[in-house]
Design a protein around this motif. Structure first.
Motif, PDB file in Angstrom:
ATOM      1  N   PHE A 267      43.620  36.937  47.677  1.00  0.00           N
ATOM      2  CA  PHE A 267      43.537  38.366  47.377  1.00  0.00           C
ATOM      3  C   PHE A 267      42.341  38.925  48.133  1.00  0.00           C
ATOM      4  N   ASP A 268      42.502  40.104  48.690  1.00  0.00           N
ATOM      5  CA  ASP A 268      41.463  40.739  49.497  1.00  0.00           C
ATOM      6  C   ASP A 268      40.162  40.854  48.695  1.00  0.00           C
ATOM      7  N   ASN A 269      39.110  40.163  49.163  1.00  0.00           N
ATOM      8  CA  ASN A 269      37.841  40.161  48.438  1.00  0.00           C
ATOM      9  C   ASN A 269      37.125  41.497  48.485  1.00  0.00           C
ATOM     10  N   SER A 270      37.556  42.409  49.375  1.00  0.00           N
ATOM     11  CA  SER A 270      36.948  43.740  49.443  1.00  0.00           C
ATOM     12  C   SER A 270      37.738  44.785  48.664  1.00  0.00           C
ATOM     13  N   ASP A 271      38.857  44.399  48.063  1.00  0.00           N
ATOM     14  CA  ASP A 271      39.671  45.325  47.286  1.00  0.00           C
ATOM     15  C   ASP A 271      38.914  45.730  46.016  1.00  0.00           C
ATOM     16  N   PRO A 272      38.964  46.992  45.622  1.00  0.00           N
ATOM     17  CA  PRO A 272      38.264  47.415  44.395  1.00  0.00           C
ATOM     18  C   PRO A 272      38.731  46.675  43.144  1.00  0.00           C
ATOM     19  N   ARG A 273      39.926  46.121  43.176  1.00  0.00           N
ATOM     20  CA  ARG A 273      40.423  45.378  42.019  1.00  0.00           C
ATOM     21  C   ARG A 273      39.831  43.968  41.925  1.00  0.00           C
ATOM     22  N   PHE A 274      39.235  43.488  42.995  1.00  0.00           N
ATOM     23  CA  PHE A 274      38.777  42.099  43.029  1.00  0.00           C
ATOM     24  C   PHE A 274      37.646  41.884  42.032  1.00  0.00           C
ATOM     25  N   ALA A 275      37.879  40.984  41.067  1.00  0.00           N
ATOM     26  CA  ALA A 275      36.911  40.748  39.998  1.00  0.00           C
ATOM     27  C   ALA A 275      35.963  39.602  40.310  1.00  0.00           C
ATOM     28  N   GLY A 276      36.342  38.724  41.242  1.00  0.00           N
ATOM     29  CA  GLY A 276      35.488  37.608  41.586  1.00  0.00           C
ATOM     30  C   GLY A 276      36.180  36.283  41.386  1.00  0.00           C
ATOM     31  N   VAL A 277      35.381  35.230  41.408  1.00  0.00           N
ATOM     32  CA  VAL A 277      35.869  33.861  41.261  1.00  0.00           C
ATOM     33  C   VAL A 277      35.733  33.448  39.800  1.00  0.00           C
ATOM     34  N   ALA A 278      36.784  32.825  39.275  1.00  0.00           N
ATOM     35  CA  ALA A 278      36.766  32.346  37.895  1.00  0.00           C
ATOM     36  C   ALA A 278      36.195  30.935  37.829  1.00  0.00           C
ATOM     37  N   GLY A 279      35.567  30.606  36.706  1.00  0.00           N
ATOM     38  CA  GLY A 279      35.170  29.229  36.469  1.00  0.00           C
ATOM     39  C   GLY A 279      33.725  28.940  36.783  1.00  0.00           C
ATOM     40  N   VAL A 280      33.433  27.653  36.982  1.00  0.00           N
ATOM     41  CA  VAL A 280      32.043  27.192  37.021  1.00  0.00           C
ATOM     42  C   VAL A 280      31.313  27.596  38.297  1.00  0.00           C
ATOM     43  N   MET A 281      32.027  27.966  39.349  1.00  0.00           N
ATOM     44  CA  MET A 281      31.384  28.467  40.564  1.00  0.00           C
ATOM     45  C   MET A 281      31.532  29.978  40.679  1.00  0.00           C
ATOM     46  N   GLY A 282      31.922  30.607  39.567  1.00  0.00           N
ATOM     47  CA  GLY A 282      32.375  31.984  39.626  1.00  0.00           C
ATOM     48  C   GLY A 282      31.362  33.025  39.230  1.00  0.00           C
ATOM     49  N   HIS A 283      31.900  34.214  38.927  1.00  0.00           N
ATOM     50  CA  HIS A 283      31.109  35.405  38.680  1.00  0.00           C
ATOM     51  C   HIS A 283      31.219  35.835  37.214  1.00  0.00           C
ATOM     52  N   ALA A 284      30.115  36.324  36.678  1.00  0.00           N
ATOM     53  CA  ALA A 284      30.079  36.741  35.280  1.00  0.00           C
ATOM     54  C   ALA A 284      31.059  37.877  34.998  1.00  0.00           C
ATOM     55  N   ASN A 285      31.369  38.664  36.019  1.00  0.00           N
ATOM     56  CA  ASN A 285      32.284  39.785  35.842  1.00  0.00           C
ATOM     57  C   ASN A 285      33.674  39.335  35.389  1.00  0.00           C
ATOM     58  N   VAL A 286      34.086  38.141  35.790  1.00  0.00           N
ATOM     59  CA  VAL A 286      35.417  37.661  35.401  1.00  0.00           C
ATOM     60  C   VAL A 286      35.482  37.475  33.889  1.00  0.00           C
ATOM     61  N   GLU A 287      34.450  36.901  33.308  1.00  0.00           N
ATOM     62  CA  GLU A 287      34.423  36.752  31.854  1.00  0.00           C
ATOM     63  C   GLU A 287      34.394  38.115  31.172  1.00  0.00           C
TER      64      GLU A 287
END
Length: 594
Positions: A267-287
């Motif tokens: 998924f396009d990482n620059s898309d406004p919908r992009f929430a980030g990476v899930a899991g242990v290497m991920g971003h707090a925004n996903v939670e």
């Protein structure tokens, strides 16, 4: 010397290996990867004589499998690895295990001693006779199909079955064991159209089951009734090239889209919908998005531990729906089926207009504590180094990220190229995977391919740089050298009361070493982030491989959730002491991997 009549080839016959090489070429295979040996040399000879497939000799059979793996992940074609018997065959196992766990279609063609010698003390005997172990029993657990070709005629049946199994849904490795005398046997040339292998692309290799229309309707109703949807997309989207279907579904739902660590490019990482990476290497925004969502939609992922670490509590409080060929590791409603078909079927039942995406903070990087300096000389912090990589990375490049602290930082901080793969081998998580995989991808696609790896991974399989030089593969090797197995050292510090000296290495100048070993290789020892960026841009312009080494601090912590949990627990422990033997609240929140 005049040949005996019995030695003359029969009219209309070829060696089995010549037939096999021809069938692989007709199935769309362009490269085979492996290491030679007496019991597989006839197949190499056939590949060389045919000229339609390029044979690539690796330095180690593990890397040969990862070359086939990287080839398959970037082309969606069948990857083929070839190895001899004995130790060569056994070296395939960890690579095949990765392909099995990550659902990558790989065909392994493995030489065996001549059938007449088996059970009679044959060198490298793995027939299961006379006290030897049985290779079929060894390879079966890491393959979708494993068979021994006992005679030439049986290949006509077994080869199509092996290819179909490798490309089925879910895909994975298939193994054919080929005794040397069977390879040399002559077979009648088949008439075309008879017993041919499935063609490419792999999605056509096996019949697709019809979708359950009632289940499709129920899933669409659930999604249509949700105000907020978080999509977590996985490697299955890349494997089936379902990116367009995923994007359309997200558009109609107005959904946030997160990705698993091994699927950052879906998924396009620059898309406004992009929430980030899930899991242990991920971003707090996903939670945060997950806690706000009415429905969490898993697309092409079973959500294994590394992709859901830190999310279990929020997942338990959210309705979960999964689309894909296999059920997820978390409870929820599952719609099984071929992923692109499933996505289209659900999307067709949703309103066609674009829904607005709710506001969210996006994939803001986690700030980790600065390390105490330990390394000698000038070092480049991970965020600066990865910013330099981002600035130099071509839009259509492939990126292969290895295990370790540098890899975890890359998953968290480096956006995926818009038109290339971003691959992290999390099936087995083996160090050194990237060196072979990137070479396979680069040779298959002709695109500039980046390896991001630490010195620990380099010392395992980094000599595949020689293969890249030999074949002028457009690979840029970026080695983050902290002179340590630093991820192990961090675990020792937080979990075992101190760092053992055996995971801290004496300083090594990798750039100077590679420049001396390979005079034609473009080599740079980067001194700072600006120097790194310039070296990478130079590497992009060369025809073949480039090698860039940079020094990092062994104590620098990557934005890896377990390490963040460790440091938070340590800080809390400094101010809150308890004599109670039960876990304190901050200890219960620590995320453990391993």
């Amino acid at each position: 010397m005049t040949p005996r009549t019995a030695d003359l080839p029969e009219a209309g016959t070829v060696r089995l290996v010549d037939h096999l090489a021809g069938e692989l070429a007709r199935a769309g295979v362009t490269h085979v990867f492996g290491v030679g040996g007496a019991n597989i040399e006839d197949l190499y000879d056939a590949v060389h004589r045919a000229g339609s497939i390029r044979g690539v000799v690796a330095k180690h059979e593990f890397s040969a499998v990862t070359m086939a793996d990287g080839y398959a992940r970037t082309t969606r074609r069948l990857g083929v690895v070839v190895a001899t018997s004995g130790g060569g065959a056994m070296n395939l196992l960890p690579g095949l295990a990765e392909a099995y766990a990550s659902r990558v279609p790989v065909l392994a063609l493995v030489g065996q001693p001549p059938t007449g010698q088996e059970g009679h003390g044959a060198f490298q005997d793995t027939s299961g006779r006379a006290g030897s172990f049985d290779a079929r029993e060894v390879f079966a657990p890491v393959s979708r199909f494993c068979a021994r070709v006992d005679d030439a005629d049986s290949l006509t049946e077994l080869l199509p079955r092996a290819v179909a199994a490798a490309q089925a849904d879910p895909p994975g490795p298939a193994v054919l064991l080929l005794p040397k005398d069977v390879q040399q046997a002559r077979v009648q040339l088949p008439s075309r159209g008879v017993a041919q292998m499935p063609g490419v692309p792999p999605t056509t290799a096996a019949p697709v089951a019809r979708l359950d229309t009632v289940a499709v309707t129920a899933v669409a109703d659930t999604l249509r009734g949700a105000d907020r949807v978080l999509v977590i997309a996985g490697e299955g989207v890349a494997a089936t090239d379902a990116r367009a279907e995923l994007a359309e579904l997200a558009r109609r739902l107005g959904a946030w889209v997160a990705v698993t660590p091994d699927a950052k490019d879906v998924f396009d990482n620059s898309d406004p919908r992009f929430a980030g990476v899930a899991g242990v290497m991920g971003h707090a925004n996903v939670e945060d998005c997950l806690r706000r969502a009415d429905v969490c939609l898993l697309v092409g992922t079973r959500l294994p531990l590394l992709a859901r670490g830190g999310l279990d509590r929020a997942l338990a409080a959210t309705e979960v729906v999964c689309l894909g060929p296999e059920p997820p590791f978390v409870p929820g409603t599952t719609l099984l089926g071929h992923l692109p078909d499933t996505l289209r079927a659900v999307t067709d039942l949703l309103p066609p207009g674009r829904r607005a995406c709710p506001q969210h903070s996006g994939p803001l990087p986690t700030v980790m504590p600065s390390p105490a300096p330990r390394a000698r000389g000038r070092t480049i912090p991970y965020p600066q180094a990865l910013a330099a990589v981002e600035a130099a990375l071509p839009d259509d490049a492939h990126v292969f990220v290895d295990a370790g602290n540098a890899g975890a930082s890359a998953v968290h901080l480096l956006p995926a190229p818009r038109h290339g793969r971003f691959v992290v081998a999390l099936g087995m998580g083996g160090m050194g995977y990237t060196f072979g995989a990137a070479i396979g991808a680069a040779l298959a696609t002709g695109r500039r391919t980046y390896v991001l790896a630490g010195d620990g991974a380099f010392f395992m399989h980094g000599m595949e740089v020689h293969t890249a030089v030999e074949h002028t593969a457009p690979v840029t090797f970026v080695i983050f050298n902290n002179n340590a197995h630093a991820m192990c050292a961090v675990r020792e510090e937080f979990l075992q009361g101190g760092i053992r000296s055996d995971d801290l290495f004496s300083p090594t100048d990798l750039g100077a070493g590679m420049a001396a070993a390979f005079p034609s290789l473009e080599v740079t020892g980067a001194e700072d982030a600006a120097h790194l960026r310039r070296a990478l841009l130079r590497g992009n312009a060369v025809r073949g491989p480039a090698f860039v080494a940079l020094d990092c601090e062994p104590g620098e912590l990557p934005p890896f959730l377990p390490f963040q949990s460790f440091t938070e627990a340590t800080r809390a422990g400094e101010t809150t002491r308890t004599t109670d033997s039960k876990e304190s609240s901050h200890e219960r929140d620590v995320v453990h991997v391993g």
